[in-house]
Design a protein around this motif. Structure first.
Motif, PDB file in Angstrom:
ATOM      1  N   GLY A   1      10.678  28.302  -3.903  1.00 50.76           N
ATOM      2  CA  GLY A   1       9.783  27.333  -4.541  1.00 50.76           C
ATOM      3  C   GLY A   1      10.516  26.077  -4.977  1.00 50.76           C
ATOM      4  N   ILE A   2      11.701  26.242  -5.547  1.00 54.88           N
ATOM      5  CA  ILE A   2      12.498  25.085  -5.966  1.00 54.88           C
ATOM      6  C   ILE A   2      12.927  24.264  -4.753  1.00 54.88           C
ATOM      7  CG2 ILE A   2      14.681  24.385  -7.027  1.00 54.88           C
ATOM      8  CD1 ILE A   2      14.381  26.789  -8.922  1.00 54.88           C
ATOM      9  N   SER A   3      13.381  24.947  -3.703  1.00 53.20           N
ATOM     10  CA  SER A   3      13.782  24.238  -2.480  1.00 53.20           C
ATOM     11  C   SER A   3      12.600  23.487  -1.881  1.00 53.20           C
ATOM     12  CB  SER A   3      14.330  25.234  -1.457  1.00 53.20           C
ATOM     13  OG  SER A   3      15.452  25.922  -1.973  1.00 53.20           O
TER      14      SER A   3
ATOM     15  N   ASN B   1       0.828  -1.207   0.000  1.00 55.04           N
ATOM     16  CA  ASN B   1       0.000   0.000   0.000  1.00 55.04           C
ATOM     17  C   ASN B   1       0.860   1.254   0.000  1.00 55.04           C
ATOM     18  OD1 ASN B   1      -2.351  -1.464   0.013  1.00 55.04           O
ATOM     19  ND2 ASN B   1      -2.622  -1.382   2.232  1.00 55.04           N
ATOM     20  N   THR B   2       1.931   1.214   0.777  1.00 54.92           N
ATOM     21  CA  THR B   2       2.835   2.362   0.831  1.00 54.92           C
ATOM     22  C   THR B   2       3.473   2.614  -0.520  1.00 54.92           C
ATOM     23  OG1 THR B   2       3.297   1.945   3.159  1.00 54.92           O
ATOM     24  CG2 THR B   2       4.869   3.321   1.967  1.00 54.92           C
ATOM     25  N   ARG B   3       3.899   1.553  -1.188  1.00 58.01           N
ATOM     26  CA  ARG B   3       4.510   1.702  -2.514  1.00 58.01           C
ATOM     27  C   ARG B   3       3.504   2.253  -3.518  1.00 58.01           C
ATOM     28  NH1 ARG B   3       8.103  -3.891  -2.946  1.00 58.01           N
ATOM     29  NH2 ARG B   3       9.773  -3.201  -1.538  1.00 58.01           N
ATOM     30  N   LEU B   4       2.249   1.809  -3.423  1.00 53.39           N
ATOM     31  CA  LEU B   4       1.214   2.310  -4.324  1.00 53.39           C
ATOM     32  C   LEU B   4       0.997   3.802  -4.110  1.00 53.39           C
ATOM     33  CD1 LEU B   4      -1.049   1.951  -6.387  1.00 53.39           C
ATOM     34  CD2 LEU B   4      -2.570   1.283  -4.501  1.00 53.39           C
ATOM     35  N   VAL B   5       0.921   4.208  -2.859  1.00 51.86           N
ATOM     36  CA  VAL B   5       0.727   5.628  -2.554  1.00 51.86           C
ATOM     37  C   VAL B   5       1.904   6.447  -3.067  1.00 51.86           C
ATOM     38  CG1 VAL B   5       0.577   7.307  -0.682  1.00 51.86           C
ATOM     39  CG2 VAL B   5      -0.765   5.219  -0.558  1.00 51.86           C
ATOM     40  N   THR B   6       3.121   5.932  -2.865  1.00 48.49           N
ATOM     41  CA  THR B   6       4.311   6.635  -3.344  1.00 48.49           C
ATOM     42  C   THR B   6       4.275   6.785  -4.857  1.00 48.49           C
ATOM     43  OG1 THR B   6       5.554   5.656  -1.525  1.00 48.49           O
ATOM     44  CG2 THR B   6       6.827   6.650  -3.311  1.00 48.49           C
ATOM     45  N   PHE B   7       3.890   5.715  -5.554  1.00 52.05           N
ATOM     46  CA  PHE B   7       3.812   5.765  -7.012  1.00 52.05           C
ATOM     47  C   PHE B   7       2.826   6.829  -7.467  1.00 52.05           C
ATOM     48  CE2 PHE B   7       1.452   4.407 -10.814  1.00 52.05           C
ATOM     49  CZ  PHE B   7       2.475   4.413 -11.741  1.00 52.05           C
ATOM     50  N   LEU B   8       1.649   6.867  -6.828  1.00 50.49           N
ATOM     51  CA  LEU B   8       0.629   7.852  -7.201  1.00 50.49           C
ATOM     52  C   LEU B   8       1.108   9.267  -6.918  1.00 50.49           C
ATOM     53  CD1 LEU B   8      -2.620   6.078  -5.933  1.00 50.49           C
ATOM     54  CD2 LEU B   8      -1.833   6.306  -8.299  1.00 50.49           C
ATOM     55  N   CYS B   9       1.765   9.452  -5.789  1.00 46.54           N
ATOM     56  CA  CYS B   9       2.260  10.779  -5.429  1.00 46.54           C
ATOM     57  C   CYS B   9       3.282  11.295  -6.431  1.00 46.54           C
ATOM     58  CB  CYS B   9       2.879  10.763  -4.036  1.00 46.54           C
ATOM     59  SG  CYS B   9       1.661  10.683  -2.711  1.00 46.54           S
TER      60      CYS B   9
ATOM     61  N   LEU C   1      11.581  14.705  -1.461  1.00 46.18           N
ATOM     62  CA  LEU C   1      12.299  13.831  -0.532  1.00 46.18           C
ATOM     63  C   LEU C   1      11.343  13.200   0.479  1.00 46.18           C
ATOM     64  CD1 LEU C   1      15.514  15.943   0.235  1.00 46.18           C
ATOM     65  CD2 LEU C   1      15.380  13.804  -1.065  1.00 46.18           C
ATOM     66  N   GLN C   2      10.336  13.949   0.904  1.00 47.89           N
ATOM     67  CA  GLN C   2       9.356  13.405   1.833  1.00 47.89           C
ATOM     68  C   GLN C   2       8.548  12.274   1.208  1.00 47.89           C
ATOM     69  OE1 GLN C   2      10.167  13.935   4.810  1.00 47.89           O
ATOM     70  NE2 GLN C   2       8.371  14.958   5.647  1.00 47.89           N
ATOM     71  N   VAL C   3       8.205  12.428  -0.059  1.00 49.94           N
ATOM     72  CA  VAL C   3       7.467  11.366  -0.742  1.00 49.94           C
ATOM     73  C   VAL C   3       8.327  10.101  -0.846  1.00 49.94           C
ATOM     74  CG1 VAL C   3       6.385  10.687  -2.922  1.00 49.94           C
ATOM     75  CG2 VAL C   3       6.016  12.984  -2.008  1.00 49.94           C
ATOM     76  N   PHE C   4       9.594  10.279  -1.197  1.00 46.07           N
ATOM     77  CA  PHE C   4      10.491   9.125  -1.264  1.00 46.07           C
ATOM     78  C   PHE C   4      10.692   8.484   0.110  1.00 46.07           C
ATOM     79  CE2 PHE C   4      12.041  10.811  -5.404  1.00 46.07           C
ATOM     80  CZ  PHE C   4      11.895   9.645  -6.137  1.00 46.07           C
TER      81      PHE C   4
ATOM     82  N   TRP D   1      15.496   7.515  10.614  1.00 47.39           N
ATOM     83  CA  TRP D   1      14.457   7.850   9.635  1.00 47.39           C
ATOM     84  C   TRP D   1      13.500   8.886  10.209  1.00 47.39           C
ATOM     85  CZ3 TRP D   1       9.164   7.759   9.379  1.00 47.39           C
ATOM     86  CH2 TRP D   1       8.591   7.890   8.103  1.00 47.39           C
ATOM     87  N   ASN D   2      13.134   8.736  11.468  1.00 45.13           N
ATOM     88  CA  ASN D   2      12.244   9.703  12.114  1.00 45.13           C
ATOM     89  C   ASN D   2      12.861  11.093  12.137  1.00 45.13           C
ATOM     90  OD1 ASN D   2      10.181   7.901  12.638  1.00 45.13           O
ATOM     91  ND2 ASN D   2      10.906   7.379  14.686  1.00 45.13           N
ATOM     92  N   ILE D   3      14.158  11.168  12.466  1.00 41.72           N
ATOM     93  CA  ILE D   3      14.843  12.462  12.489  1.00 41.72           C
ATOM     94  C   ILE D   3      14.808  13.097  11.101  1.00 41.72           C
ATOM     95  CG2 ILE D   3      17.065  13.596  12.807  1.00 41.72           C
ATOM     96  CD1 ILE D   3      17.684  11.501  14.973  1.00 41.72           C
ATOM     97  N   TYR D   4      15.127  12.295  10.095  1.00 38.40           N
ATOM     98  CA  TYR D   4      15.102  12.769   8.702  1.00 38.40           C
ATOM     99  C   TYR D   4      13.696  13.225   8.305  1.00 38.40           C
ATOM    100  CZ  TYR D   4      14.194  11.698   3.739  1.00 38.40           C
ATOM    101  OH  TYR D   4      13.755  11.718   2.449  1.00 38.40           O
ATOM    102  N   HIS D   5      12.699  12.399   8.622  1.00 33.71           N
ATOM    103  CA  HIS D   5      11.329  12.679   8.213  1.00 33.71           C
ATOM    104  C   HIS D   5      10.790  13.932   8.900  1.00 33.71           C
ATOM    105  CE1 HIS D   5       7.494  11.751   6.465  1.00 33.71           C
ATOM    106  NE2 HIS D   5       6.896  11.645   7.639  1.00 33.71           N
ATOM    107  N   TYR D   6      11.026  14.054  10.191  1.00 32.45           N
ATOM    108  CA  TYR D   6      10.526  15.209  10.929  1.00 32.45           C
ATOM    109  C   TYR D   6      11.244  16.490  10.499  1.00 32.45           C
ATOM    110  CZ  TYR D   6       8.424  11.740  14.057  1.00 32.45           C
ATOM    111  OH  TYR D   6       7.698  10.694  14.566  1.00 32.45           O
ATOM    112  N   THR D   7      12.568  16.422  10.343  1.00 32.14           N
ATOM    113  CA  THR D   7      13.335  17.613   9.972  1.00 32.14           C
ATOM    114  C   THR D   7      12.914  18.159   8.610  1.00 32.14           C
ATOM    115  OG1 THR D   7      15.238  16.820  11.246  1.00 32.14           O
ATOM    116  CG2 THR D   7      15.650  18.531   9.604  1.00 32.14           C
ATOM    117  N   VAL D   8      12.856  17.269   7.631  1.00 31.86           N
ATOM    118  CA  VAL D   8      12.472  17.695   6.283  1.00 31.86           C
ATOM    119  C   VAL D   8      11.018  18.156   6.266  1.00 31.86           C
ATOM    120  CG1 VAL D   8      12.171  16.940   3.887  1.00 31.86           C
ATOM    121  CG2 VAL D   8      14.173  16.206   5.192  1.00 31.86           C
TER     122      VAL D   8
END
Length: 401
Positions: free
Chosen positions: A281-283, A4-12, A290-293, A309-316
Motif C-alpha cells: 500500500g505504501i509503495s 490546465n495541467t497545473r490546475l489538475v495536478t494541484f487538485l489531485c 510520482l504519476q501525479v507529479f 518521460w514516456n518511459i518513466y510514465h509508462y513504467t511507473v
C-alpha cells in the motif's frame, strides 16, 4: 494546456488531504488497555461518551469485551446484555464502583426498575470478569469474557452510570434522557442501532476496501486503457487526455482517502500488522504520487526528453496497476468478505482485460492501416505526379505527422 495541467495536478494533490483528513476523523476512540489485550472491533456508545471493544469467537459463540467510560470514582458504571427485551428490565449487568476506597465489580440480573442491586449470577455463562480505573484518564474499564445467550450474535445491550448508592451498592441513576442507554448490537458485524455502523471497525474496514477497490483497482486501469486506446482515434484528441487525467486523478483522490483510512486502522491494531499489505500500500501510494507529479514534468511531444518521460510514465503507471491488483486481492484475503464481492471484482477485472484485448487488436489494425497510408503518401511525395513534381498530399501529410 500547461495551465490546465497545473490546475489538475494541484487538485489531485490537494483534494486527497481533505478526503483523508475527514476519513481519519470518523473513527471510534483508540483506547489502549492495561492488560495489553487487543480487540478486533470497537464502537462508540451514544449518550454517555462510552466505548465498547470486543472480539467475537464464532467457534464457541463467546466474546471478549472491554467497556470503557470516563467517570469519577464517586460514580458507579454498568454495562450489560438484555437477552429477552430492550432497556433495563431483564438486563444482565456488570457493575463497577468504588466502595470504601476499594474498586469492585459485581453482576446482577435486573428484573424490575425498583429492584435492589445485589451480587448474583447471570443467565448466561461468564468465564472471566475484572475492572480497572485509570487515574490519568479518569475512566473505568470493565473486562469480561462471556458466552452470548440464546446462541445469538445480535443482542440488545445496555449501559448506564449513576451516583446513588444504598448499603454500599449502586441503587439508582438520574431519570433523564440518558436514563436508558441501549442499542441492538451485532457482535459479528459490528453494526449497532444507536451508532449506526460508521464507528465500528468492521464498517471502516469495508469502507477502506471499497475505496481502494474502486480507485486503485478500477479507475486507474480504466484510465490507462483510455490513454492507450482512445487516443488512437483522431476525433478523440485532446478529449482522451482529459478523460485520462480525470480517471487517474479521481482514482488517486479516492485511493489516498482509502490509504489514509488503512493507516489509521493499522495504527489501532497494536501488535497486529499485515506487513505485505501495508508495504504494498505504501509503495502504491508513492508510485501513484510520482504519476501525479509527472503531469508537471510532461514535456511537449517534440521535446527531445519526451521519450524518457514516456518511459518513466509508462513504467511507473503499469507498476501502479500491477501493485494495486495484487494488494486488492491481499485485502480480500485479510477482510475475508462474502465470496460474491471477490468474484465481482474478478469479473470487473476480467471484463476490462477482455475489452483491452479487443481494443489492442482494433487499434493496432488502425495504426497499421494509417502507417500504410502514410507510406503511400510519402512515396508519392518522392516521385512526380504530373504537376511539376509537386506533392498534392504533402501539406496534409506534414500536418498529420
Amino acid at each position: 494546456m500547461v495551465s490546465n495541467t497545473r490546475l489538475v495536478t494541484f487538485l489531485c494533490l490537494f483534494l486527497p488531504i481533505i478526503f483523508s483528513s475527514s476519513t481519519l476523523a470518523q473513527n471510534c476512540n483508540t483506547d489502549t488497555f492495561s492488560n495489553n489485550k487487543l480487540y478486533s472491533t470497537c464502537t462508540s456508545l451514544s449518550g454517555l461518551s462510552a466505548t465498547l471493544h470486543w472480539t467475537y469467537y464464532s467457534t464457541n459463540n463467546t466474546v471478549d469485551i472491554a467497556y470503557r467510560i470516563a467517570e469519577s470514582t464517586s460514580t458507579w458504571v454498568a454495562w450489560g446484555i438484555n437477552p429477552t427485551s430492550t432497556g433495563m428490565v431483564g438486563a444482565n449487568a456488570f457493575l463497577a464502583y468504588y466502595d470504601s476506597g476499594s474498586l469492585k465489580i459485581i453482576t446482577s440480573q435486573l428484573s424490575s426498575y425498583s429492584i435492589t442491586i445485589s451480587n448474583g449470577s447471570l443467565s448466561f455463562t461468564v468465564y472471566e470478569m475484572s475492572v480497572d480505573y485509570s487515574n490519568s484518564t479518569s475512566a473505568y474499564t470493565i473486562y469480561a469474557t462471556l458466552e452470548l445467550p440464546n446462541n445469538s450474535t445480535t443482542l440488545n445491550t445496555v449501559w448506564q452510570r449513576g451516583t446513588t448508592f444504598s448499603s454500599g451498592v449502586p441503587s439508582g441513576h438520574p431519570n433523564t434522557a440518558t436514563g436508558a442507554q441501549n442499542t441492538n448490537l451485532n457482535f459479528l458485524s459490528g453494526q449497532s442501532a444507536s451508532s449506526g455502523s460508521g464507528s465500528s471497525r468492521l464498517h471502516r474496514e469495508n469502507i477502506h476496501g471499497v475505496l481502494n477497490t474502486i480507485s486503485w483497482g478500477i479507475l486507474l486501469p480504466l484510465g490507462v486503457m483510455i490513454a492507450r486506446y482512445v487516443k488512437v482515434f483522431q476525433a478523440m484528441d485532446p478529449a482522451w487526455f482529459y478523460l485520462h487525467i480525470t480517471c487517474q486523478c479521481s482514482g488517486y483522490i479516492l485511493g489516498v482517502a482509502g490509504w489514509g483510512l488503512g493507516l489509521k486502522l493499522g495504527s489501532e491494531s497494536k501488535g497486529i500488522t499485515e506487513y505485505s499489505h501495508r508495504n504494498l500500500g505504501i509503495s502504491l501510494f508513492v508510485f501513484a504520487t510520482l504519476q501525479v507529479f509527472a503531469l508537471l514534468l510532461r514535456p511537449h511531444k517534440t521535446n527531445k526528453y519526451r521519450l524518457y518521460w514516456n518511459i518513466y510514465h509508462y513504467t511507473v503507471g503499469y507498476a501502479v496497476i500491477l501493485l494495486s491488483i495484487i494488494n486488492i486481492f491481499k485485502g480480500f484475503d485479510i477482510l475475508n468478505p462474502e465470496k460474491k464481492w471477490k468474484n465481482a471484482y474478478i469479473g470487473v477485472i476480467a471484463t476490462l482485460g477482455g475489452v483491452a484485448v479487443i481494443l489492442e487488436a482494433t487499434t493496432w489494425a488502425i495504426v497499421l492501416k494509417r502507417r500504410s497510408r502514410e507510406d503511400k503518401s510519402h512515396h508519392g511525395a518522392n516521385g512526380t505526379n504530373g504537376y511539376n513534381g509537386t506533392n498534392s498530399y504533402g501539406t496534409r501529410t506534414q500536418q498529420f505527422a
